[in-house]
Write a protein that holds these residues in place. Structure first.
Motif, mmCIF file in Angstrom:
data_model
loop_
_atom_site.group_PDB
_atom_site.id
_atom_site.type_symbol
_atom_site.label_atom_id
_atom_site.label_comp_id
_atom_site.label_asym_id
_atom_site.label_seq_id
_atom_site.Cartn_x
_atom_site.Cartn_y
_atom_site.Cartn_z
ATOM 1 N N ASP A 95 0.876 -1.167 0.000
ATOM 2 C CA ASP A 95 0.000 0.000 0.000
ATOM 3 C C ASP A 95 0.911 1.213 0.000
ATOM 4 O O ASP A 95 1.595 1.479 0.983
ATOM 5 C CB ASP A 95 -0.907 -0.020 1.225
ATOM 6 C CG ASP A 95 -1.976 1.063 1.183
ATOM 7 O OD1 ASP A 95 -1.996 1.852 0.217
ATOM 8 O OD2 ASP A 95 -2.783 1.116 2.118
ATOM 9 N N GLU A 96 0.959 1.931 -1.131
ATOM 10 C CA GLU A 96 1.842 3.087 -1.295
ATOM 11 C C GLU A 96 1.010 4.350 -1.500
ATOM 12 O O GLU A 96 0.787 4.774 -2.632
ATOM 13 C CB GLU A 96 2.776 2.868 -2.492
ATOM 14 C CG GLU A 96 3.654 1.637 -2.374
ATOM 15 C CD GLU A 96 4.421 1.340 -3.654
ATOM 16 O OE1 GLU A 96 3.870 1.548 -4.763
ATOM 17 O OE2 GLU A 96 5.570 0.892 -3.544
ATOM 18 N N PRO A 97 0.532 4.959 -0.410
ATOM 19 C CA PRO A 97 -0.328 6.136 -0.551
ATOM 20 C C PRO A 97 0.347 7.293 -1.280
ATOM 21 O O PRO A 97 -0.319 8.021 -2.015
ATOM 22 C CB PRO A 97 -0.662 6.516 0.891
ATOM 23 C CG PRO A 97 -0.294 5.354 1.727
ATOM 24 C CD PRO A 97 0.719 4.562 0.971
ATOM 25 N N GLN A 98 1.644 7.472 -1.099
ATOM 26 C CA GLN A 98 2.352 8.585 -1.770
ATOM 27 C C GLN A 98 2.341 8.417 -3.286
ATOM 28 O O GLN A 98 2.286 9.397 -4.022
ATOM 29 C CB GLN A 98 3.794 8.694 -1.256
ATOM 30 C CG GLN A 98 3.900 9.020 0.216
ATOM 31 C CD GLN A 98 3.243 10.356 0.554
ATOM 32 O OE1 GLN A 98 3.249 11.301 -0.218
ATOM 33 N NE2 GLN A 98 2.652 10.419 1.739
ATOM 34 N N GLN A 99 2.412 7.172 -3.763
ATOM 35 C CA GLN A 99 2.367 6.896 -5.204
ATOM 36 C C GLN A 99 0.946 6.595 -5.679
ATOM 37 O O GLN A 99 0.746 6.303 -6.855
ATOM 38 C CB GLN A 99 3.274 5.695 -5.551
ATOM 39 C CG GLN A 99 4.747 5.982 -5.475
ATOM 40 C CD GLN A 99 5.270 5.928 -4.035
ATOM 41 O OE1 GLN A 99 4.668 5.333 -3.160
ATOM 42 N NE2 GLN A 99 6.392 6.584 -3.815
ATOM 43 N N HIS A 100 -0.011 6.655 -4.755
ATOM 44 C CA HIS A 100 -1.413 6.345 -5.073
ATOM 45 C C HIS A 100 -1.521 4.945 -5.676
ATOM 46 O O HIS A 100 -2.246 4.732 -6.640
ATOM 47 C CB HIS A 100 -2.013 7.392 -6.009
ATOM 48 C CG HIS A 100 -1.844 8.783 -5.526
ATOM 49 N ND1 HIS A 100 -2.596 9.299 -4.504
ATOM 50 C CD2 HIS A 100 -0.976 9.769 -5.894
ATOM 51 C CE1 HIS A 100 -2.210 10.547 -4.271
ATOM 52 N NE2 HIS A 100 -1.223 10.844 -5.091
ATOM 53 N N ARG A 101 -0.761 3.999 -5.114
ATOM 54 C CA ARG A 101 -0.676 2.644 -5.660
ATOM 55 C C ARG A 101 -0.962 1.607 -4.576
ATOM 56 O O ARG A 101 -0.587 1.768 -3.423
ATOM 57 C CB ARG A 101 0.730 2.409 -6.221
ATOM 58 C CG ARG A 101 0.909 1.075 -6.893
ATOM 59 C CD ARG A 101 2.320 0.902 -7.463
ATOM 60 N NE ARG A 101 2.620 1.957 -8.399
ATOM 61 C CZ ARG A 101 3.715 2.734 -8.319
ATOM 62 N NH1 ARG A 101 4.607 2.558 -7.367
ATOM 63 N NH2 ARG A 101 3.923 3.678 -9.205
ATOM 64 N N LEU A 102 -1.634 0.542 -5.005
ATOM 65 C CA LEU A 102 -1.968 -0.580 -4.138
ATOM 66 C C LEU A 102 -1.674 -1.851 -4.927
ATOM 67 O O LEU A 102 -2.013 -1.949 -6.106
ATOM 68 C CB LEU A 102 -3.453 -0.505 -3.785
ATOM 69 C CG LEU A 102 -4.055 -1.557 -2.891
ATOM 70 C CD1 LEU A 102 -3.473 -1.464 -1.481
ATOM 71 C CD2 LEU A 102 -5.560 -1.386 -2.835
ATOM 72 N N VAL A 103 -1.028 -2.826 -4.275
ATOM 73 C CA VAL A 103 -0.764 -4.117 -4.914
ATOM 74 C C VAL A 103 -1.442 -5.195 -4.083
ATOM 75 O O VAL A 103 -1.282 -5.258 -2.869
ATOM 76 C CB VAL A 103 0.751 -4.393 -5.044
ATOM 77 C CG1 VAL A 103 0.986 -5.737 -5.713
ATOM 78 C CG2 VAL A 103 1.446 -3.287 -5.820
ATOM 79 N N ILE A 104 -2.198 -6.034 -4.784
ATOM 80 C CA ILE A 104 -3.006 -7.075 -4.160
ATOM 81 C C ILE A 104 -2.637 -8.412 -4.801
ATOM 82 O O ILE A 104 -2.350 -8.465 -6.000
ATOM 83 C CB ILE A 104 -4.505 -6.812 -4.426
ATOM 84 C CG1 ILE A 104 -4.923 -5.460 -3.869
ATOM 85 C CG2 ILE A 104 -5.375 -7.925 -3.895
ATOM 86 C CD1 ILE A 104 -6.222 -4.940 -4.452
ATOM 87 N N ILE A 105 -2.685 -9.471 -4.028
ATOM 88 C CA ILE A 105 -2.623 -10.817 -4.597
ATOM 89 C C ILE A 105 -3.961 -11.479 -4.303
ATOM 90 O O ILE A 105 -4.420 -11.491 -3.166
ATOM 91 C CB ILE A 105 -1.453 -11.636 -4.021
ATOM 92 C CG1 ILE A 105 -0.140 -11.053 -4.537
ATOM 93 C CG2 ILE A 105 -1.589 -13.112 -4.394
ATOM 94 C CD1 ILE A 105 1.109 -11.782 -4.110
#
Length: 164
Positions: A95-105
């Motif tokens: 969960d990378e709020p600064q990059q506005h990115r989320l990675v899920i499996i």
């Protein structure tokens, strides 16, 4: 003849159980070297075991269109989080709020193969946002359309939540 069929059936069941146990390891719930990506940097061709959806002019690779929402990016993140709570077999990896990115499996139901989903939340302006979603299978070269169906279903659900 029956004994041979029973032996083959038992061997296949044993193999299936072994694959399921192997895929259920916690080591499959984290990114490996080279699996972290920036969706904007993806280039064609997208692999056959993957699917990409992006807002207009966001991705360099060919992608399905992602809807534009009449709400701020922070609200879109909240709706996405709400939607994910109902999804089965999900692990939030990054969960990378600064990059506005989320990675899920998300794992497949039967054999627990891991599919990696990267979501980037895109602020178009103060009151409009969208998201880029890249879903791919970790193993194999094909996915029988699983990643396409997943992304399109999730985009449909987030549109429904946004219009409530």
């Amino acid at each position: 003849m029956f004994v041979r069929l029973a032996v083959v059936a038992l061997a296949l069941i044993g193999l299936g159980l072994a694959v399921r146990l192997y895929m259920s390891r916690s080591g499959e719930d984290r990114l490996r070297a080279g699996e972290a990506i920036d969706i904007r940097q993806l280039r064609d061709p997208i692999p056959g075991n993957a699917f990409l959806a992006c807002p207009p002019d966001y991705c360099q690779a060919m992608a399905a269109p992602s809807p534009i929402f009449s709400l701020p990016a922070a609200r879109l993140v909240q709706l996405w989080t709400q939607m994910m709570t109902g999804e089965p077999r999900i692990v939030i990896v990054t969960d990378e709020p600064q990059q506005h990115r989320l990675v899920i499996i998300q794992r497949t139901p039967l054999l627990r193969f891991p599919d990696i989903v990267t979501v980037e939340f895109v602020a178009i302006d103060d009151n409009r946002s969208s998201l880029a979603v890249y879903s791919r299978a970790r193993y194999g070269s094909g996915d029988f359309g699983t990643n396409r169906r997943r992304v399109l279903a999730w985009l449909g659900r987030i549109e429904q939540l946004a219009h409530q």
